[in-house]
Design a protein around this motif. Structure first.
Motif, PDB file in Angstrom:
ATOM      1  N   ASP A  51      -9.825  14.711  10.378  1.00 17.30           N
ATOM      2  CA  ASP A  51      -8.978  13.698  11.005  1.00 17.30           C
ATOM      3  C   ASP A  51      -7.583  14.258  11.246  1.00 17.30           C
ATOM      4  N   LEU A  52      -6.991  13.838  12.351  1.00 14.28           N
ATOM      5  CA  LEU A  52      -5.627  14.237  12.686  1.00 14.28           C
ATOM      6  C   LEU A  52      -4.707  13.049  12.455  1.00 14.28           C
ATOM      7  N   PHE A  53      -3.489  13.346  12.006  1.00 12.75           N
ATOM      8  CA  PHE A  53      -2.541  12.279  11.679  1.00 12.75           C
ATOM      9  C   PHE A  53      -1.227  12.495  12.397  1.00 12.75           C
ATOM     10  N   LEU A  54      -0.564  11.394  12.689  1.00 12.32           N
ATOM     11  CA  LEU A  54       0.788  11.455  13.224  1.00 12.32           C
ATOM     12  C   LEU A  54       1.728  11.878  12.106  1.00 12.32           C
ATOM     13  N   ASP A  55       2.746  12.625  12.451  1.00  7.39           N
ATOM     14  CA  ASP A  55       3.792  12.992  11.511  1.00  7.39           C
ATOM     15  C   ASP A  55       4.987  12.126  11.895  1.00  7.39           C
ATOM     16  N   GLY A  56       5.077  10.954  11.294  1.00  6.59           N
ATOM     17  CA  GLY A  56       6.078   9.972  11.727  1.00  6.59           C
ATOM     18  C   GLY A  56       5.646   9.462  13.094  1.00  6.59           C
ATOM     19  N   GLU A  57       6.412   9.806  14.114  1.00  3.32           N
ATOM     20  CA  GLU A  57       6.064   9.418  15.486  1.00  3.32           C
ATOM     21  C   GLU A  57       5.648  10.626  16.321  1.00  3.32           C
ATOM     22  N   LEU A  58       5.418  11.748  15.664  1.00  6.78           N
ATOM     23  CA  LEU A  58       5.086  12.986  16.369  1.00  6.78           C
ATOM     24  C   LEU A  58       3.618  13.345  16.191  1.00  6.78           C
ATOM     25  N   LEU A  59       3.049  13.949  17.241  1.00  4.48           N
ATOM     26  CA  LEU A  59       1.698  14.500  17.137  1.00  4.48           C
ATOM     27  C   LEU A  59       1.694  15.905  17.720  1.00  4.48           C
ATOM     28  N   ASP A  60       0.835  16.747  17.181  1.00  2.72           N
ATOM     29  CA  ASP A  60       0.716  18.127  17.635  1.00  2.72           C
ATOM     30  C   ASP A  60      -0.573  18.257  18.435  1.00  2.72           C
ATOM     31  N   LEU A  61      -0.433  18.473  19.732  1.00  2.00           N
ATOM     32  CA  LEU A  61      -1.577  18.544  20.626  1.00  2.00           C
ATOM     33  C   LEU A  61      -2.221  19.928  20.660  1.00  2.00           C
ATOM     34  N   GLU A  62      -1.552  20.945  20.125  1.00  2.00           N
ATOM     35  CA  GLU A  62      -2.084  22.317  20.205  1.00  2.00           C
ATOM     36  C   GLU A  62      -3.474  22.479  19.588  1.00  2.00           C
ATOM     37  N   PRO A  63      -3.754  21.963  18.371  1.00  3.42           N
ATOM     38  CA  PRO A  63      -5.100  22.147  17.809  1.00  3.42           C
ATOM     39  C   PRO A  63      -6.193  21.499  18.658  1.00  3.42           C
ATOM     40  N   VAL A  64      -5.883  20.357  19.259  1.00  2.40           N
ATOM     41  CA  VAL A  64      -6.856  19.671  20.110  1.00  2.40           C
ATOM     42  C   VAL A  64      -7.145  20.517  21.348  1.00  2.40           C
ATOM     43  N   PHE A  65      -6.087  21.026  21.982  1.00  7.21           N
ATOM     44  CA  PHE A  65      -6.240  21.880  23.158  1.00  7.21           C
ATOM     45  C   PHE A  65      -6.989  23.155  22.791  1.00  7.21           C
ATOM     46  N   ARG A  66      -6.601  23.779  21.687  1.00  6.98           N
ATOM     47  CA  ARG A  66      -7.234  25.032  21.252  1.00  6.98           C
ATOM     48  C   ARG A  66      -8.742  24.840  21.043  1.00  6.98           C
ATOM     49  N   ASP A  67      -9.125  23.784  20.328  1.00  9.37           N
ATOM     50  CA  ASP A  67     -10.543  23.526  20.084  1.00  9.37           C
ATOM     51  C   ASP A  67     -11.307  23.321  21.386  1.00  9.37           C
ATOM     52  N   ALA A  68     -10.738  22.550  22.309  1.00  9.23           N
ATOM     53  CA  ALA A  68     -11.423  22.276  23.578  1.00  9.23           C
ATOM     54  C   ALA A  68     -11.618  23.551  24.392  1.00  9.23           C
ATOM     55  N   VAL A  69     -10.595  24.401  24.452  1.00  7.51           N
ATOM     56  CA  VAL A  69     -10.683  25.626  25.248  1.00  7.51           C
ATOM     57  C   VAL A  69     -11.634  26.630  24.616  1.00  7.51           C
ATOM     58  N   VAL A  70     -11.495  26.879  23.330  1.00  5.52           N
ATOM     59  CA  VAL A  70     -12.330  27.891  22.672  1.00  5.52           C
ATOM     60  C   VAL A  70     -13.809  27.515  22.766  1.00  5.52           C
ATOM     61  N   LEU A  71     -14.130  26.239  22.641  1.00  3.38           N
ATOM     62  CA  LEU A  71     -15.523  25.816  22.760  1.00  3.38           C
ATOM     63  C   LEU A  71     -16.051  25.950  24.189  1.00  3.38           C
ATOM     64  N   ALA A  72     -15.170  25.922  25.183  1.00  2.04           N
ATOM     65  CA  ALA A  72     -15.598  25.998  26.580  1.00  2.04           C
ATOM     66  C   ALA A  72     -15.614  27.419  27.137  1.00  2.04           C
ATOM     67  N   LEU A  73     -15.002  28.380  26.438  1.00  2.00           N
ATOM     68  CA  LEU A  73     -14.957  29.751  26.943  1.00  2.00           C
ATOM     69  C   LEU A  73     -16.350  30.377  26.935  1.00  2.00           C
TER      70      LEU A  73
END
Length: 190
Positions: free
Chosen positions: A115-137
């Motif tokens: 599960d991914l969590f907000l850090d206060g009002e911030l979210l880090d989109l990099e892990p989501v993008f990384r997972d999507a790209v690496v699985l599609a390569l």
């Protein structure tokens, strides 16, 4: 006061402040962000700092913020058959729910370690993008579907070698007899 672990100035960190915790509130964004490092598998990947075009929608829901989007990025690598340089583009879709807290994750009946969590009002989109790209390569990228590759004996590109390219295959058990062949005209006459 809790110390934030996410840097609000980092390119892949997105603020959800304007959504509040009001389910139904939504925001669309189309940022262009630099590609993170080490975004590759085998012979192909997204070059570091290449422009990644995002089309994302942030939507507040009861448990957190749902991020839905599409990412487009350039690819550079080598053909797995002929080893020629290869450039292409990849487009991936992703959707991820960032929970407000662990309690909200349990309410959403998930409660998993991924599960991914907000850090206060911030979210880090990099892990989501990384997972999507690496699985599609592609694991074995090719410059074209009909790429013939390289000759396994001499290494020449088969597309350039021509249809008559070949090598005489001699059984290694008979190799020592190869020098013993003698043309004898008497044998052919009689």
């Amino acid at each position: 006061m809790t110390q934030r672990s996410l840097d609000p100035r980092a390119p892949w960190v997105i603020s959800t402040h304007d959504l509040g915790r009001r389910p139904g509130s939504m925001r669309k964004m189309t940022p262009v962000l630099p590609a993170p490092v080490d975004l590759a598998v085998g012979m192909i990947g997204v070059p570091k700092d290449a422009d990644v075009e995002l089309d994302i929608r942030l939507e507040a829901v009861m448990e957190g913020v749902l991020v839905t989007g599409t990412a487009r990025a350039p690819l550079h690598g080598e053909c797995s058959r002929c080893l020629d340089p290869l450039t292409s583009e990849i487009e991936v879709d992703f959707q991820e729910l960032f929970y407000y807290s662990a309690d909200d994750a349990l309410l959403g009946s998930a409660g998993g370690e991924d599960d991914l969590f907000l850090d206060g009002e911030l979210l880090d989109l990099e892990p989501v993008f990384r997972d999507a790209v690496v699985l599609a390569l592609p694991l074995s990228p090719v410059c074209s579907d009909d790429c013939a590759g390289l000759c396994t004996v001499c290494g020449v590109k088969l597309a350039e070698a021509g249809p008559d390219h070949g090598h005489e295959k001699l059984d290694p058990r008979w190799a020592s007899l190869q020098g013993l062949v003698v043309d004898n005209e008497d044998d052919q006459e009689g």
